[in-house]
Each structure stands twice: as C-alpha cells, then as structure tokens.
Design a protein around this motif. Structure first.
Motif, short mmCIF file in Angstrom:
data_model
loop_
_atom_site.label_atom_id
_atom_site.label_comp_id
_atom_site.label_asym_id
_atom_site.label_seq_id
_atom_site.Cartn_x
_atom_site.Cartn_y
_atom_site.Cartn_z
N GLY A 278 0.67 -1.37 -0.29
CA GLY A 278 0.49 0.12 0.19
C GLY A 278 0.68 0.93 -0.39
O GLY A 278 1.86 1.04 -0.21
N GLY A 279 0.31 2.09 0.77
CA GLY A 279 1.55 3.32 0.70
C GLY A 279 1.64 3.50 1.81
O GLY A 279 1.72 3.29 2.99
N GLY A 280 2.83 4.41 1.05
CA GLY A 280 3.94 4.61 2.60
C GLY A 280 4.07 6.05 3.20
O GLY A 280 2.89 6.70 1.87
N THR A 281 4.06 6.69 3.78
CA THR A 281 3.99 8.07 4.24
C THR A 281 5.43 8.46 4.25
O THR A 281 6.68 8.38 4.13
CB THR A 281 3.77 8.03 6.16
N LEU A 282 5.58 10.45 4.53
CA LEU A 282 6.56 10.68 3.88
C LEU A 282 7.21 10.25 5.88
O LEU A 282 8.54 10.88 5.73
CB LEU A 282 6.26 12.52 4.52
#
Length: 186
Positions: A78-82
């Motif tokens: 899925g999506g990663g974060t900063l």
C-alpha cells in the motif's frame, strides 16, 4: 544522443480532488511554448509491496478490486508516508494486511507504476521468512485474504494471463533476475 532533450516547465498547480486519491491540474509550458493543463495523481509519496516465499509456496493477498469488479491475487502492500522508510512501510503493510512479520526484507526493484499520471514510485521487497503478527485492517473497503500457493501454480497463472497486478508480475520477474527464485516456469 546530442544535447539535452526538452522538458516541460511547471507554471502552477490547482487542486482538483482531495480524498483517498489526490488529483492536481498542473499548468505547464511545453517546449514549443504552448501552455496546457496536465492532471497528476499525487495520492501517496510512494507505494510498497512484498513478495513472500515460505518453503516452496508464495503468500499473496487476495482482494476485491472495485474498479475492475473482480477478486485478484496481488501482493500485500500500500501507500507509504513521509515519516517512514519504504522498508518500514512494507513491514507495516505486510502485518496489517496478512498478519505477518518478515524476518528480513530484501529490496527487489523500484518502478514508476504510471509515469504518465503518477508522481510516486513503487518499492518492491522479497521476504523468505515470516512469523505471525496481527492483522490490523481498519478500512472497511480493504478486504484482504491470505492466499498460499506453490510457486509453480503462480507461474501457471502468470502464463495463462490470470495475474493482473503489475507489482506481482514485476516482483516475480525481479526475484528470478536476482537469483532469489528460479526463472519463470510454464
């Protein structure tokens, strides 16, 4: 190749939509001087996915994908974060979706999933050892099931065109290219 190839020049950005998907319209100047609006997906900073091998079996996700109205096999991810590294995001997603904790994650490849519209890349990982953790699915739109199958069965499904997820196809190919898995079989 002689000389630098022409690039577009960014002029401004207008938000079109903010939600699970974040779309912007960038105003850009093309090399010939024309000014156009170009829609860009800036939904996540990056994405991650992990191919898990356990013995001679692969552990995959089986999920319903609304845009194509069917259940497919894909990779947990899925999506990663900063605020997290791609490896940390891959570990988080593997545990959230399949309830598995990887002993080691080996980087496989990073690719642009849709360089014509998305700004983010997908980081692929390979895991050969896992232990049970805790699945933490809190999104009702994400219904993930663990699918375990022999590598030969995955290869058969790829050869028959049944695997649609590009991350899974690229991960299988790159794992073979790096000697982590045998070449794709019939």
């Amino acid at each position: 190749m002689s000389g630098a190839e022409p690039r577009w020049r960014w002029l401004s950005t207008r938000q079109l939509h903010r939600g699970r998907v974040m779309l912007d319209a960038d105003e850009v100047e093309l090399p010939g001087g024309a000014v156009v609006a170009y829609e860009v997906d800036r939904s996540v900073p990056y994405a991650v996915a992990t191919l898990v091998l356990l013995g001679g079996d692969v552990l995959l996700s089986r999920q319903y994908r609304y845009p194509i109205d069917r259940w497919i096999l894909d990779l947990p991810g899925g999506g990663g974060t900063l605020s997290e590294t791609p490896e940390a995001a891959a570990r988080r997603e593997l545990e959230e979706e399949l309830g598995l904790v990887a002993h080691e994650l080996i980087p496989l490849h990073t690719f642009a999933s849709d360089p014509g519209r998305n700004v983010w890349s997908t980081h692929l990982f390979f895991a050969t050892g896992v232990r049970r953790g805790h699945a933490l699915l809190d999104d009702p739109a994400e219904q993930v099931r663990l699918a375990r199958m022999p590598l030969a069965e995955l290869d058969r499904l790829i050869a028959e065109g049944e695997i649609l997820d590009p991350s899974l196809l690229i991960a299988r190919t790159m794992a073979a290219a790096k000697g982590l898995l045998p070449p794709l079989g019939p």
